[in-house]
Write a protein that holds these residues in place. Structure first.
Motif, mmCIF file in Angstrom:
data_model
loop_
_atom_site.group_PDB
_atom_site.id
_atom_site.type_symbol
_atom_site.label_atom_id
_atom_site.label_comp_id
_atom_site.label_asym_id
_atom_site.label_seq_id
_atom_site.Cartn_x
_atom_site.Cartn_y
_atom_site.Cartn_z
ATOM 1 N N VAL A 199 0.873 -1.172 0.000
ATOM 2 C CA VAL A 199 0.000 0.000 0.000
ATOM 3 C C VAL A 199 0.905 1.216 0.000
ATOM 4 N N ARG A 200 0.685 2.112 -0.958
ATOM 5 C CA ARG A 200 1.612 3.225 -1.148
ATOM 6 C C ARG A 200 0.897 4.562 -1.046
ATOM 7 N N ASP A 201 1.041 5.198 0.088
ATOM 8 C CA ASP A 201 0.582 6.565 0.244
ATOM 9 C C ASP A 201 -0.895 6.731 -0.146
ATOM 10 N N VAL A 202 -1.745 5.956 0.500
ATOM 11 C CA VAL A 202 -3.168 6.008 0.169
ATOM 12 C C VAL A 202 -3.903 6.926 1.136
ATOM 13 N N SER A 203 -4.691 7.833 0.602
ATOM 14 C CA SER A 203 -5.519 8.713 1.426
ATOM 15 C C SER A 203 -6.952 8.666 0.927
ATOM 16 N N PHE A 204 -7.888 8.608 1.863
ATOM 17 C CA PHE A 204 -9.295 8.762 1.471
ATOM 18 C C PHE A 204 -10.131 9.087 2.684
ATOM 19 N N GLU A 205 -11.349 9.497 2.419
ATOM 20 C CA GLU A 205 -12.289 9.772 3.502
ATOM 21 C C GLU A 205 -13.543 8.949 3.302
ATOM 22 N N LEU A 206 -14.040 8.421 4.398
ATOM 23 C CA LEU A 206 -15.294 7.679 4.347
ATOM 24 C C LEU A 206 -16.335 8.507 5.072
ATOM 25 N N ARG A 207 -17.419 8.827 4.367
ATOM 26 C CA ARG A 207 -18.447 9.651 5.001
ATOM 27 C C ARG A 207 -19.457 8.769 5.710
#
Lengths: 372, 335
Positions: free
Chosen positions: B27-35
């Protein structure tokens, strides 16, 4: 819309005589069960495989589709029925196995991790006497690898399965199946274990090889979409019985049997908007709730095997449904399409032995149609 | 970051490695948001790191896997922020299953074959609700089974007495047992038949509407995600290469890999067309990947792809739609 003989992209221009290479008649397979009646996995199945054409066998797990393949590969002895290769009633084991080859579902399990790719391909070449040891076998191995696009062949031949990706392994498995120069290829879910992005590559490869070598291909799958795109004819199997068959576009775009409709509705549809998907889901949930009270695993002794789950079940479904012709070469095993319930139903309405007659007549009819 | 209050889980620059002579950077530098209440789909092929991502945000990585960077923040309904990666011991145990649960890939095997379904529900409640009486535990197990459409009398059944679809429903019921805010589902329907898969998906959607939990739904089957996700991330070689609202992705996919994946699903009813997948294989994640990881398989590859790594950039489509591809602006690629 197709006519009786739909245009087949996969058929070579000069098609050999229309006689099927492999003819299956009344194939029945029973599995013994402890302390009970045997389980009938395949029930009086008849069909023919033709050179240069793909027949898709579609069904869910437990429908008996793998048992069909096992019986055709002579890995499972049928209880009754005949399998004729090239019009001959009996074929010796080694000759039969040379002509009928298999590609298995799981390329991670079907190759021996201890052996090189070269070994996997050389063995069948030598064992079937297709080539002699030495230079002749070397050339044949190289040609096989090139025919499945595993190049450079010399590098690939030296590898062992763990050095290959899933798609490459399946290519090796296909090359191995081609080694004895078979006339018939049985592909049992050949891409279901592979990544989506390489599935089509493998299916396209099978399609090309089928054309190049004039193979008769049986494509066993649970995926209606690829069945439609890669085959000329489709058979839909449910609990050991083929409930619908016909030209692939006909069967999948205009399904006549409620089971085929259910399968088609269940496939994810990429075209629909979220709102459409939501509405469709609500409808399905309502429908299921209405049926929830009914016993889902209803007994299917004698009658239609699908009636326990069928949304349009009727009283007559307790009797074995007839095979009804609903369009050019398109048949469904369902009372819904029977124009005259009386005459069709009276043949098998009364006895326990009767039920087998309905489909027999229908399927035999289609085979003899095909033969003439 | 729009509507911070809505975000229940935010993942920032997460990286995971599998130790080895040459570490595998899964996993390489993963960003996300879960609403809150959202279903986020994560699509990718085997080996792209999607399951590793699921394990990382559930704090279930085991050696040789290890986190090499990033933060995972959980924001509860009353606004309390928890740094998931800092949780230890009792606090972590308490967090799991209460706030965030997981449905595993082979739910068929997630159940213990030698005890009844009821006993397995009991285990959850004994661990997390020690003050409950046996009667209350039994009652709640029955309710949960009823919730996922299984006869409550089935609490006495053993896993082998249930069909694959029923077992999967039981596992989903277990994941919902303590009313978590987030459920992470890793290929929950892969081993199931199409018809059963459809039933399970409908069930998940219904429960989500009813109970309002958020889902991270991980699968290789993009066509399925298009139908059920609110937003969708496509993962390739350990990175998110496209992040988009599910609706509209079919017609306007920005990344060539997404386009290729979409092409790989023949449409059931569509016109017959030439079908092709994506030739080639994904890169070795042990290698340093200086350029675009997809460059070797891409049919629109051009000069910068070989040596400049494309960053995940907002495409200015107004919905946070972003893609990591030089075709959509080179300026952000030099980092």
């Amino acid at each position: 819309m197709s006519t009786t003989t739909p245009p087949q992209p996969g058929v070579p221009a000069a098609e050999p005589a229309d006689a099927p290479v492999l003819e299956v008649a009344d194939l029945t397979v029973d599995y013994p069960q402890r302390g009970g009646r045997p389980l009938r996995a395949v029930d009086h199945l008849s069909f023919g495989l033709r050179a240069g054409q793909t027949l898709a066998l579609v069904g869910e797990s437990g429908s008996g589709k793998s048992t069909v393949v096992r019986a055709l590969a002579r890995l499972q002895r049928p209880s009754s029925g005949t399998v004729r290769l090239g019009g001959q009633a009996r074929t010796r084991g080694d000759a039969y196995r040379r002509a009928v080859q298999m590609v298995f579902q799981d390329p991670f399990a079907s190759l021996n991790p201890a052996h090189t790719v070269d070994h996997h391909l050389r063995r069948p070449l030598l064992a079937t006497g297709r080539t002699r040891r030495g230079a002749q076998a070397d050339t044949a191995v190289r040609e096989l690898l090139e025919s499945v696009n595993l190049t450079p062949a010399a590098d690939m031949a030296a590898k062992r399965p763990h050095e290959l990706s899933g798609g490459q392994r399946q290519r090796v498995a296909i090359a191995r199946a081609l080694a004895p120069e078979p006339r018939i290829l049985l592909a049992d879910e050949p891409v279901s274990m592979l990544d989506v992005s390489i599935r089509l590559e493998i299916l396209n490869l099978l399609d090309q090889l089928k054309r190049r070598h004039g193979l008769a291909l049986l494509y066993v799958t649970h995926d209606l979409a690829t069945a439609r795109h890669f085959s000329s004819e489709v058979m839909v199997m449910y609990r050991g019985t083929v409930v619908e068959r016909g030209p692939s576009d006909e069967v999948i775009l205009n399904p006549a049997h409620p089971y085929t409709r259910l399968l088609a509705e269940s496939a994810p549809s990429t075209g629909a908007t979220r709102e459409q998907a939501r509405t469709a889901r609500r409808e399905r949930l309502d429908q299921r709730a209405r049926r929830a009270a009914e016993q889902r695993e209803a007994t299917t002794e004698g009658g239609c095997p699908f009636r326990g789950r069928c949304p349009s079940v009727m009283d007559i479904c307790a009797q074995r449904p007839p095979a009804v012709e609903v369009g050019g070469g398109h048949q469904a095993l369902c009372w819904l399409h029977s124009t005259d319930v009386r005459t069709d139903g009276s043949t098998d309405g009364s006895t326990d032995e009767g039920p087998d007659e309905g489909p027999d007549e229908g399927t035999e009819g289609s085979v003899s149609d095909a033969l003439t | 970051m729009s509507g911070d209050a809505d975000v229940v889980l935010s993942v920032e620059h997460l990286s995971v490695e599998y130790a080895g002579e040459r570490p595998t950077r899964a996993v390489r530098d993963v960003s996300f948001e879960l609403r809150r209440g959202e279903l986020l789909g994560v699509a990718g092929e085997s080996g792209c790191g999607k399951s590793t991502l699921a394990y990382a945000i559930s704090r279930m990585l085991k050696p040789p896997a290890r986190l090499t960077g990033g933060r995972v923040l959980h924001r509860s309904r009353d606004g309390v922020e928890t740094d998931l990666l800092a949780l230890e011991g009792e606090a972590l145990r308490e967090f799991r299953w209460n706030r965030q649960s997981m449905v595993f890939q082979s739910a068929m095997n997630a159940l213990n074959p030698v005890t009844s379904v009821g006993r397995q529900f009991d285990d959850i409640f004994r661990a997390h609700r020690p003050d409950w009486t046996a009667e209350r535990r039994r009652q709640r197990a029955g309710e949960l089974l009823d919730l996922v459409g299984i006869d409550p009398a089935r609490v006495r059944s053993f896993p082998h007495e249930l069909s694959g679809g029923m077992r999967q429903r039981v596992v989903i019921a277990m994941a919902l047992a303590l009313e978590p805010e987030i459920v992470i589902m890793d290929e929950p329907t892969t081993a199931l038949d199409v018809v059963v898969q459809r039933e399970i998906l409908d069930e998940v959607e219904r429960l989500r509407e009813q109970l309002g939990f958020s889902v991270v739904f991980i699968t290789h089957d993009l066509s399925l995600l298009l139908e059920i996700s609110d937003r969708l991330a496509v993962m390739y070689a350990g990175e998110f290469v496209e992040y988009a609202p599910a609706e509209g992705l079919v017609s306007a996919a920005a990344h060539p890999y997404t386009q290729g994946l979409l092409r790989s699903f023949p449409d059931l009813a569509g016109a017959r067309r030439e079908l092709r997948g994506i030739p080639g294989t994904p890169p070795d994640l042990r290698e340093q990947l200086p350029g675009c990881p997809f460059a070797a398989r891409c049919d629109q590859v051009f000069a910068p792809c070989s040596d400049q790594h494309p960053a995940l950039l907002d495409l200015d489509r107004g919905t946070g739609w972003s893609a990591a591809c030089h075709l959509h602006g080179l300026q952000g690629a030099i980092r």
